[in-house]
Scaffold this active site. Structure first.
Site, short mmCIF file in Angstrom:
data_model
loop_
_atom_site.label_atom_id
_atom_site.label_comp_id
_atom_site.label_asym_id
_atom_site.label_seq_id
_atom_site.Cartn_x
_atom_site.Cartn_y
_atom_site.Cartn_z
N ASP A 125 -51.83 70.49 -87.57
CA ASP A 125 -53.01 69.88 -87.30
C ASP A 125 -53.72 70.52 -85.77
OD1 ASP A 125 -55.15 67.89 -86.75
OD2 ASP A 125 -53.90 66.17 -86.71
N ASP A 160 -61.40 62.62 -89.93
CA ASP A 160 -60.41 61.52 -90.47
C ASP A 160 -61.18 60.61 -91.08
OD1 ASP A 160 -58.79 62.88 -88.80
OD2 ASP A 160 -57.96 61.12 -87.65
C1 GLA Z 1 -55.37 63.81 -86.65
C2 GLA Z 1 -55.51 63.77 -88.35
C3 GLA Z 1 -54.77 62.75 -88.80
C4 GLA Z 1 -53.63 62.14 -88.15
C5 GLA Z 1 -53.54 62.16 -86.70
C6 GLA Z 1 -52.21 62.00 -85.96
O1 GLA Z 1 -56.42 62.83 -86.37
O2 GLA Z 1 -56.56 64.44 -88.57
O3 GLA Z 1 -54.87 62.61 -90.14
O4 GLA Z 1 -52.84 63.35 -88.53
O5 GLA Z 1 -54.35 63.38 -86.35
O6 GLA Z 1 -52.36 62.09 -84.63
#
Ligand code: GLA
Length: 509
Positions: free
Chosen positions: A273, A333
């Site tokens: 990520d 997200d």
């Molecule tokens: C980002 C990702 C999420 C999750 C969070 C964890 O927002 O897009 O899917 O993994 O980080 O902190």
């Protein structure tokens, strides 16, 4: 060039979960008749992370008249803020996350910023010279080369991920009981194999630079063994920056070492990520940065599915396979709302030509069963994810699913559309409130989904002549009603409830 993660809607929750809080520093400059200036640097302590580290936030503000601009940083990210000051009252927004809802709103009181950050009350004080987020030395990303395909994920990965429901509350015991439930519920046998631990498992690096898990995961290798003993596979989470989104240590400068650690634990899947990588790299180096971990995973010799999570920046669908990627997020997200779910799947429409066996576009994990959509909406969610050949990573509590949730996630006829070996991603055609998605299947048939985006029930008509089947239908099946249906005069019609779906599998003659 954008260096920051776009549009982070879960920020407030994450700031709370990750323990961030706001801060600023202040220079009291009287603004005639209009309160005092908020300009300066401010600091607010966050919560103690699960690895014992202290989260904190730094806010740097400039004020011109009533306008505020600046940056907000914590251990996980750094973003631009904008806002207004009216007298001693202020409202600050992170435009790339949300233009309507302020990230921090409150008043200047006795030289401190007293306000609300989402549901949380925060006091930010003037920051001193020692109040900052540590910076790291720049490490040049490697020259580009092609990381050979790992041969995994010939159909979209299926499993479960901890983030959507548990966020920072995930631990060893929860993963074990979820593993048990994946078996007893029939999820494993339906193909949901990966059990993925998302952010907040991380400890603090030791003197040799090794990254252990924190107290919530006392023995990751033993947990992997347990998960494997159930016929499941274990996934884990990190990122190319110094910190994860929730502020925990990530793999910057330790890529090979972390890949070896994951392999030694028996990890089978890595979600990687971007987050704080934005504080180190410009996003014109996304590809070599992701390649670095792709090559590190390859070097372990262990088959590990590689899931890129950089929210679709830099046309990732065009180079994802080159860095050894098996799937990549195409959007920000997902949230457990109809609007977010539809938005995510529609945003990835331009990526359709790039999906195929071994490499998939990922509009984010499932929210089915998390409680904020209707069952009709969740059926649409499942149907759309199957039509666009998305990874199917459940995000709900498998241990306590309702019968309705179970019937949606375990609809084997719909799963088969997602897992179709041809690996095509459907694209939509809009007609008023109705949106029709057609997915060609191996063997020559098609899956057709008609989604009703409108507020009232509507009549959907599927015409045989639109299906590329030579116009003649031999057999058609409604995959939610689990029954055969008849095309008459070259068409099939049915009533679709508001936000519902008609999903057919149709074979030609
Ligand atoms: C980002 C990702 C999420 C999750 C969070 C964890 O927002 O897009 O899917 O993994 O980080 O902190």
């Amino acid at each position: 060039m954008m260096h920051e993660k776009p549009n982070r809607r879960r920020t407030l929750a994450k700031l709370a979960a990750g323990g961030a809080a706001l801060l600023f520093c202040l220079v009291f400059t009287a603004v005639p008749g209009d309160g005092q200036s908020l300009a300066g640097r401010w600091v607010a302590p966050g919560r103690t992370l699960d690895n014992g580290e202290q989260q904190k936030s730094i806010l740097e503000i400039k004020q011109t008249g009533n306008e505020l601009t600046g940056t907000l940083k914590n251990l996980g990210f750094s973003v631009e803020v904008k806002g207004t000051a009216t007298g001693n009252h202020f409202e600050l927004f992170v435009p790339q996350w949300n233009r309507e809802r302020p990230v921090f709103v409150g008043d200047l009181v006795n030289g401190e910023l007293h306000g609300m950050e989402g549901p949380r009350s925060v006091v930010a004080k003037p920051a001193g010279p020692g109040d900052d987020i540590p910076t790291v030395a720049y490490i040049e990303p490697p020259p580009l080369h092609t990381v050979p395909s790992n041969g995994l994920a010939r159909t979209p990965p299926m499993g479960w991920n901890s983030w959507n429901l548990f966020a920072g509350r995930i631990d060893d015991q929860t993963v074990r009981t979820m593993a048990d439930a994946m078996v007893s519920s029939g999820m494993r046998d339906a193909g949901y194999i990966y059990l993925n631990i998302d952010d907040t498992w991380e400890g603090v690096r030791d003197a040799q630079g090794n990254l252990p898990s924190n107290h919530k995961f006392p023995d990751m290798k033993a947990l992997a063994d347990y998960v494997h003993s159930k016929g499941l596979k274990l996934g884990i989470y990190s990122g190319p920056g110094p910190r994860t989104c929730a502020g925990y240590p990530a793999s910057y400068g330790h890529e090979a070492q972390d890949a070896q650690t994951f392999a030694a634990w028996g990890v089978d899947y890595l979600k990687y990520d971007w987050c704080s990588a934005a504080s180190v790299y410009k996003n014109d180096v996304l590809q070599p940065v992701y390649q670095k971990m792709g090559a590190a995973l390859e070097a372990t010799g262990r088959p590990i599915v590689y899931s890129l999570c950089e929210y679709g920046m830099g046309s990732v669908e065009k180079w994802g396979p080159e860095v050894g990627g098996n799937l990549w997020r195409t959007t920000d997200d997902i949230r457990d709302t109809w609007a977010s779910m539809i938005d995510n799947v529609e945003k990835q429409v331009p990526t359709a030509p790039y999906a195929g066996p071994g490499h998939w576009n990922d509009p984010d994990m499932l929210e089915i069963g998390n409680g904020h959509m209707t069952d009709d909406e969740y059926r649409t969610h499942m149907s759309l994810w199957a039509l666009v050949a998305s990874p199917l990573l459940a995000g709900n509590d498998i241990r306590t699913m309702t019968d309705a949730t179970r019937a949606i996630l375990l609809n084997k006829e719909v799963i088969a559309i997602d897992q179709d070996p041809l690996g095509k991603q459907a694209s939509p055609v809009k007609n008023g409130d109705l949106e029709t998605w057609i997915k060609p299947l191996a063997g020559g048939g098609v899956a057709v989904g008609v989604v009703n985006l409108g507020p009232a029930a509507a009549q959907a008509t599927v015409k045989a002549s639109d299906l590329n089947l030579g116009g003649a239908v031999k057999q058609a099946r409604d995959l939610w009603a689990h029954q055969e249906v008849q095309f008459k005069d070259g068409a099939y019609s049915a009533t679709v409830p508001s936000h519902g779906v008609l999903l057919l599998k149709v074979n030609g003659k």
